[in-house]
Design a protein around this motif. Structure first.
Motif, PDB file in Angstrom:
ATOM      1  N   GLY A  22     -26.722  -2.309  22.168  1.00  0.00           N
ATOM      2  CA  GLY A  22     -25.534  -2.691  22.921  1.00  0.00           C
ATOM      3  C   GLY A  22     -24.154  -2.851  22.212  1.00  0.00           C
ATOM      4  O   GLY A  22     -24.264  -2.872  20.985  1.00  0.00           O
ATOM      5  N   GLY A  27     -22.270  -6.592  19.956  1.00  0.00           N
ATOM      6  CA  GLY A  27     -22.878  -5.381  19.113  1.00  0.00           C
ATOM      7  C   GLY A  27     -22.034  -4.763  18.315  1.00  0.00           C
ATOM      8  O   GLY A  27     -22.261  -4.361  17.188  1.00  0.00           O
ATOM      9  N   HIS A  84     -20.585  -6.853  35.231  1.00  0.00           N
ATOM     10  CA  HIS A  84     -20.507  -6.659  33.897  1.00  0.00           C
ATOM     11  C   HIS A  84     -20.701  -5.185  33.507  1.00  0.00           C
ATOM     12  O   HIS A  84     -21.234  -4.345  34.393  1.00  0.00           O
ATOM     13  CB  HIS A  84     -21.507  -7.484  32.990  1.00  0.00           C
ATOM     14  CG  HIS A  84     -22.782  -7.409  33.464  1.00  0.00           C
ATOM     15  ND1 HIS A  84     -23.806  -6.589  32.555  1.00  0.00           N
ATOM     16  CD2 HIS A  84     -23.702  -7.838  34.387  1.00  0.00           C
ATOM     17  CE1 HIS A  84     -24.933  -6.550  33.117  1.00  0.00           C
ATOM     18  NE2 HIS A  84     -24.982  -7.363  34.382  1.00  0.00           N
ATOM     19  N   GLY A  89     -18.844   0.268  24.723  1.00  0.00           N
ATOM     20  CA  GLY A  89     -17.716  -0.829  24.723  1.00  0.00           C
ATOM     21  C   GLY A  89     -18.043  -1.966  25.568  1.00  0.00           C
ATOM     22  O   GLY A  89     -17.517  -3.244  25.654  1.00  0.00           O
ATOM     23  N   LEU A  97      -8.333  -8.428  29.671  1.00  0.00           N
ATOM     24  CA  LEU A  97      -7.418  -8.458  28.403  1.00  0.00           C
ATOM     25  C   LEU A  97      -7.144  -9.760  27.834  1.00  0.00           C
ATOM     26  O   LEU A  97      -6.561  -9.755  26.859  1.00  0.00           O
ATOM     27  CB  LEU A  97      -6.387  -7.447  28.223  1.00  0.00           C
ATOM     28  CG  LEU A  97      -6.535  -6.113  28.471  1.00  0.00           C
ATOM     29  CD1 LEU A  97      -6.441  -5.688  29.928  1.00  0.00           C
ATOM     30  CD2 LEU A  97      -5.369  -5.050  27.924  1.00  0.00           C
ATOM     31  N   ALA A 210     -29.139   5.395  26.337  1.00  0.00           N
ATOM     32  CA  ALA A 210     -30.512   5.019  25.934  1.00  0.00           C
ATOM     33  C   ALA A 210     -30.684   3.554  26.124  1.00  0.00           C
ATOM     34  O   ALA A 210     -30.057   2.732  25.606  1.00  0.00           O
ATOM     35  CB  ALA A 210     -30.487   5.455  24.281  1.00  0.00           C
ATOM     36  N   HIS A 255     -28.852  -9.346  29.717  1.00  0.00           N
ATOM     37  CA  HIS A 255     -29.540  -8.250  29.260  1.00  0.00           C
ATOM     38  C   HIS A 255     -30.539  -8.665  27.837  1.00  0.00           C
ATOM     39  O   HIS A 255     -31.647  -8.203  27.430  1.00  0.00           O
ATOM     40  CB  HIS A 255     -29.377  -6.943  29.268  1.00  0.00           C
ATOM     41  CG  HIS A 255     -29.109  -6.255  30.507  1.00  0.00           C
ATOM     42  ND1 HIS A 255     -30.269  -5.688  30.937  1.00  0.00           N
ATOM     43  CD2 HIS A 255     -28.327  -6.598  31.652  1.00  0.00           C
ATOM     44  CE1 HIS A 255     -30.018  -5.281  32.304  1.00  0.00           C
ATOM     45  NE2 HIS A 255     -28.820  -5.675  32.430  1.00  0.00           N
TER      46      HIS A 255
HETATM   47  C1  LIG Z   1     -14.239  -7.301  35.268  1.00  0.00           C
HETATM   48  C2  LIG Z   1     -14.279  -8.122  33.909  1.00  0.00           C
HETATM   49  C3  LIG Z   1     -13.120  -8.839  33.525  1.00  0.00           C
HETATM   50  C4  LIG Z   1     -13.139  -9.559  32.312  1.00  0.00           C
HETATM   51  N1  LIG Z   1     -12.067 -10.031  32.035  1.00  0.00           N
HETATM   52  C5  LIG Z   1     -11.814 -10.624  30.613  1.00  0.00           C
HETATM   53  C6  LIG Z   1     -10.786 -11.144  30.157  1.00  0.00           C
HETATM   54  O1  LIG Z   1      -9.796 -11.037  30.488  1.00  0.00           O
HETATM   55  N2  LIG Z   1     -10.981 -11.915  28.828  1.00  0.00           N
HETATM   56  C7  LIG Z   1     -12.163 -12.268  28.287  1.00  0.00           C
HETATM   57  O2  LIG Z   1     -11.956 -12.725  27.176  1.00  0.00           O
HETATM   58  N3  LIG Z   1     -13.285 -11.793  28.897  1.00  0.00           N
HETATM   59  C8  LIG Z   1     -13.380 -11.092  30.086  1.00  0.00           C
HETATM   60  N4  LIG Z   1     -14.405 -10.319  30.716  1.00  0.00           N
HETATM   61  C9  LIG Z   1     -15.658 -10.836  30.082  1.00  0.00           C
HETATM   62  C10 LIG Z   1     -15.861 -10.096  28.733  1.00  0.00           C
HETATM   63  O3  LIG Z   1     -15.615  -8.953  28.829  1.00  0.00           O
HETATM   64  C11 LIG Z   1     -17.375 -10.118  28.424  1.00  0.00           C
HETATM   65  O4  LIG Z   1     -17.579 -11.547  28.323  1.00  0.00           O
HETATM   66  C12 LIG Z   1     -17.720  -9.542  27.149  1.00  0.00           C
HETATM   67  O5  LIG Z   1     -17.443  -8.310  26.965  1.00  0.00           O
HETATM   68  C13 LIG Z   1     -19.224  -9.789  26.795  1.00  0.00           C
HETATM   69  O6  LIG Z   1     -19.527  -9.341  25.498  1.00  0.00           O
HETATM   70  P1  LIG Z   1     -20.925  -8.786  24.847  1.00  0.00           P
HETATM   71  O7  LIG Z   1     -21.009  -8.238  23.696  1.00  0.00           O
HETATM   72  O8  LIG Z   1     -21.784 -10.170  25.176  1.00  0.00           O
HETATM   73  O9  LIG Z   1     -21.930  -7.964  26.202  1.00  0.00           O
HETATM   74  P2  LIG Z   1     -21.228  -6.915  27.017  1.00  0.00           P
HETATM   75  O10 LIG Z   1     -19.684  -6.739  26.879  1.00  0.00           O
HETATM   76  O11 LIG Z   1     -21.936  -6.892  28.388  1.00  0.00           O
HETATM   77  O12 LIG Z   1     -21.960  -5.678  26.180  1.00  0.00           O
HETATM   78  C14 LIG Z   1     -23.335  -5.414  26.303  1.00  0.00           C
HETATM   79  C15 LIG Z   1     -23.661  -3.821  26.367  1.00  0.00           C
HETATM   80  O13 LIG Z   1     -25.032  -3.863  26.082  1.00  0.00           O
HETATM   81  C16 LIG Z   1     -25.512  -2.735  26.635  1.00  0.00           C
HETATM   82  N5  LIG Z   1     -27.024  -3.207  26.897  1.00  0.00           N
HETATM   83  C17 LIG Z   1     -27.820  -4.073  27.509  1.00  0.00           C
HETATM   84  N6  LIG Z   1     -29.087  -3.987  27.405  1.00  0.00           N
HETATM   85  C18 LIG Z   1     -29.200  -2.874  26.934  1.00  0.00           C
HETATM   86  C19 LIG Z   1     -30.346  -2.236  26.577  1.00  0.00           C
HETATM   87  N7  LIG Z   1     -31.476  -2.897  26.984  1.00  0.00           N
HETATM   88  N8  LIG Z   1     -30.544  -1.157  25.794  1.00  0.00           N
HETATM   89  C20 LIG Z   1     -29.088  -0.610  25.544  1.00  0.00           C
HETATM   90  N9  LIG Z   1     -28.217  -0.914  25.875  1.00  0.00           N
HETATM   91  C21 LIG Z   1     -28.031  -2.374  26.390  1.00  0.00           C
HETATM   92  C22 LIG Z   1     -24.798  -2.703  28.096  1.00  0.00           C
HETATM   93  O14 LIG Z   1     -24.915  -1.489  28.793  1.00  0.00           O
HETATM   94  C23 LIG Z   1     -23.268  -3.198  27.689  1.00  0.00           C
HETATM   95  O15 LIG Z   1     -22.757  -2.078  27.051  1.00  0.00           O
HETATM   96  C24 LIG Z   1     -14.387  -9.803  31.537  1.00  0.00           C
HETATM   97  C25 LIG Z   1     -15.551  -9.118  32.422  1.00  0.00           C
HETATM   98  C26 LIG Z   1     -15.418  -8.616  33.434  1.00  0.00           C
HETATM   99  C27 LIG Z   1     -16.716  -7.855  33.889  1.00  0.00           C
END
Ligand SMILES: Cc1cc2nc3c(=O)[nH]c(=O)nc-3n(C[C@H](O)[C@H](O)[C@H](O)COP(=O)(O)OP(=O)(O)OC[C@H]3O[C@@H](n4cnc5c(N)ncnc54)[C@H](O)[C@@H]3O)c2cc1C
Lengths: 511, 173
Positions: A22, A27, A84, A89, A97, A210, A255
């Motif tokens: 991820g 990540g 999500h 990214g 943002l 992948a 996930h």
């Molecule tokens: C529309 C929207 C607006 C938002 N606005 C804001 C905001 O203004 N401010 C704020 O603070 N937060 C906001 N958020 C939330 C914030 O963006 C997320 O909480 C943050 O990006 C989560 O980060 P993460 O690293 O936990 O996971 P994610 O950003 O979800 O990244 C996880 C990544 O892992 C990949 N992945 C998952 N499982 C697997 C697998 N088995 N194999 C390979 N790859 C995998 C996914 O494809 C994904 O790209 C928003 C979210 C959304 C959807």
């Protein structure tokens, strides 16, 4: 180096020191830190690499390309939409943002109840400063609010409520208003254009398209990951296996537990997948006849009302109210009615403001392993529905105070609220599944940090208790809902995990 | 004309009706699993489009993008979504036993049937009704005709727009 599952050999195999699953805020932060430390790192991302020139600003096309399940994912009971990103990214590519440092009251609670000494405000401050510099976080000047957000500001100020402009991770933002469809101008400093390239510039490899399906385990060690390579149409085209000395899972709060549970990890806490926090949201729109508000033009999220937040203002409602721009596809699903009646309402689309409630939920859901996909067990608890109703009422008051002729909520049964006296209509509005539009942008919890297996799924350094070299670094780590937009907290917690990895594992166990 | 449900579908329908109060089991009981929309499904979606969008619906093609959307889904979700319209159709026939397929009803009757789903006391029916409503409306209003009708100008790209909001970023306030 960047590789794609769409073009590498269909039986792809690599050996590296560290594999990170991820590339969202979690990540990418760990990958950068480990690469900085000289480790041979490979990031595996299920989504594609989509550069800014491919962000077409077309709602339908971008929902399919950038969001998991084309943005149609819901909780198992269909009650709430689960948005999500699935792209290099992660959700940082489609987010709005908004940047909040983790509120201090919340950090004190996490430190005290979950035994997390690294999370005091003093210890996190330098991490936030460093992250904010990389992400170019700045406070939005009031002068740059679009009319939608400015009407929310005027309403809340008329009522004497606390509120402010957001801090945002933007650079040279034109205010085009397509943030949720990917920023075509690369103004949004998402992980895809900050931490991911910072990691690759230090020698990390990025493998896109992948999907990791299993973490490989042997005794008390993770030995790598394996999964499916997908083509542009997201169809399977081969298999891959990455052998690694260190495995970091950062797939997001849905996930990550899905992958770990599906891999059969030993979880002495018994809590993996539990404590799924969502910040349930619902829209509240104001109608300003004759005024062109065009809530989707300009910076979509500019102003928030903090008055009713528990973590920012000790208010028992426990909700933030945030201005938001809604493209027509989403707006159409909010407006009730059928055929001509609904069409007439939508002809006034440009006269509507929009805000979203972001509730700090008190009763969590649970992620499990469903048939070929995560199961998402969640419903709005009665106590939370009650607080949500209060927050919707406050938001309606703000719109009315800034001159709205009527307020529309996401309920299928409530038509409109024209005065504060009519707020009582919300009592019969209905909060059960299918009665109100609910959405979740923030998935959190599910592999929370804690000082012992009795309290947390992972240790204060993000390590799964039963393994020497298996870590979690993403929004799953949150001990509770953050009550504010979570991205900065995720970057900071991942930075804490990176230190833990470098301290615990890297020195002794990497070959 | 949509075909009559097969024996297997009728069986699934009977089973589904029996477990209406247990939505999770209902889902399991309601195959046939399929990865793309069948002709019956598309007829239902098209009829829903007319009811939901209203006048001018003929100018909007939602089936092409809907098929494309299906292609982006994980297998499990693909089959769930692909059979949702006919599931709705079969259950409508049982619950409102006119025997007629949804797509063949008059527009007034279709609107009444849909309202019945959306306001049903059974959560499962509301969920199915809402899911279809949202799916169809989202695809109507991401179509340029729907967007123009709502007064939404659409993407900036290709329109050579200068930034409307000349922002002065740089220094924090
Ligand atoms: C529309 C929207 C607006 C938002 N606005 C804001 C905001 O203004 N401010 C704020 O603070 N937060 C906001 N958020 C939330 C914030 O963006 C997320 O909480 C943050 O990006 C989560 O980060 P993460 O690293 O936990 O996971 P994610 O950003 O979800 O990244 C996880 C990544 O892992 C990949 N992945 C998952 N499982 C697997 C697998 N088995 N194999 C390979 N790859 C995998 C996914 O494809 C994904 O790209 C928003 C979210 C959304 C959807």
């Amino acid at each position: 180096m960047r590789l794609s599952g769409n073009t590498v050999e269909p039986e792809f195999h690599r050996r590296v020191q560290a594999v990170v699953v991820g590339t969202g805020p979690g990540g990418s932060t760990v990958a950068k830190r480990l690469a900085d430390a000289g480790l041979d790192v490979l990031m595996v991302e299920a989504g594609a690499y989509v550069p800014a020139r491919e962000f077409s600003q077309n709602e339908g096309e971008m929902m399919r390309k950038l969001y998991r399940e084309a943005g149609l994912r819901t909780t198992d009971n269909g009650a709430m939409a689960m948005l999500h990103g699935s792209v290099v990214g992660g959700s940082s590519v489609v987010n709005y943002l908004d940047c909040f440092r983790t509120p201090e009251t919340l950090l004190f609670d996490w430190v005290k109840r979950f035994g997390l000494p690294e999370l005091t405000p003093e210890k996190l401050r330098p991490r936030f400063e460093k992250i904010e510099e990389i992400l170019h976080v700045r406070k939005l000047p009031v002068a740059n609010l679009n009319l939608n957000n400015d009407l929310l500001r005027r309403g809340s100020e008329a009522l004497g409520w606390k509120g402010d402009t957001f801090h945002r991770n933007a650079k040279d933002c034109y205010g085009s208003g397509f943030c949720d469809l990917g920023c075509s101008y690369n103004a949004k400093q998402s992980a895809a254009i900050t931490f991911v390239p910072l990691a690759t510039s230090q020698g990390a490899t990025l493998l896109t398209d992948a999907r990791v399906e299993r973490v490989l385990l042997s005794g008390d060690r993770a030995t790598g990951v394996e999964g499916t390579l997908v083509d542009e149409a997201r169809q399977s085209r081969g298999r891959f296996r990455i052998d690694a000395d260190l495995v970091v899972v950062s797939g997001g709060a849905i996930h990550t537990p899905y992958l770990l549970l599906g891999s059969g990890v030993d979880d002495p806490s018994g809590q993996l997948g539990r404590n799924f926090w969502t910040h349930p949201g619902t829209p509240v729109c104001g109608w300003y006849p004759g005024q062109r508000v065009a809530n989707y033009e300009g910076i979509k999220q500019g102003w928030y009302i903090g008055e009713f937040s528990d973590v920012l203002n000790q208010n028992p409602i426990g909700a933030l109210i945030e201005g938001i721009g809604a493209p027509p596809g989403i707006t159409a699903t909010i407006f009730p009615g059928l055929g001509l009646e609904r069409q007439r309402q939508l002809q006034r689309y440009n006269e509507f403001t929009a805000a979203g409630i972001l509730l700090r939920d008190s009763v969590p859901g649970r992620i499990g392993v469903g048939k070929g996909r995560p199961s998402i067990d969640w419903s709005l608890a009665p106590a939370d529905a009650h607080r949500m109703k209060l927050a919707v009422a406050r938001c309606a008051e703000a719109w009315l105070a800034s001159g709205a002729a009527a307020v529309l909520t996401g309920h299928s049964r409530v038509t409109s609220i024209r005065s504060t006296a009519e707020l009582a209509k919300l009592d019969d509005a209905g909060w059960a599944s299918g009665e109100v539009a609910l959405f979740c942008f923030h998935q959190m919890g599910t592999a929370r940090m804690g000082h012992s297996p009795q309290v947390g799924v992972v240790s204060p350094t993000g390590r799964m208790w039963a393994y020497e070299n298996l870590y979690v670094a993403d929004s799953s780590l949150f001990p509770t809902a953050s009550g504010v937009n979570p991205q900065l907290t995720i970057y900071a917690l991942a930075d804490v995990v990176a230190d833990g990895i470098l301290h615990e594992a890297a020195g002794s166990q990497l070959h | 004309m949509p075909t009559r449900p097969s024996r297997r579908q009728f069986f699934a329908l009977g089973a589904a009706a029996a477990v209406l109060v247990v939505p999770a089991s209902l889902r399991a009981a309601l195959p046939p699993a399929q990865s793309r929309f069948g002709a019956d499904d598309e007829a239902v979606l098209d009829a829903l489009k007319r009811v939901l969008y209203g006048p001018g619906a003929d100018e909007i093609d939602i089936l092409t993008p809907l098929r494309e959307t299906l292609g982006f889904l994980d297998e499990a979700q693909q089959s769930q979504l692909a059979s949702l319209p006919s599931t709705f159709d079969w259950l409508s026939r049982v619950l409102v036993p006119t025997g007629a397929a949804f797509a063949t009803l008059s527009e007034g009757a279709q609107a009444a049937a849909l309202e019945d789903w959306l306001t049903s006391p059974l959560p499962f029916r509301r969920q199915v009704g809402q899911a279809l409503r949202q799916l169809v409306l989202a695809h109507c209003y991401t179509h340029p005709v729907g967007q123009a009708a709502a007064g939404y100008a659409g993407p900036w790209l290709g329109r050579h727009l200068l930034p409307v909001h000349a922002l002065r970023f740089g220094e924090p306030e």
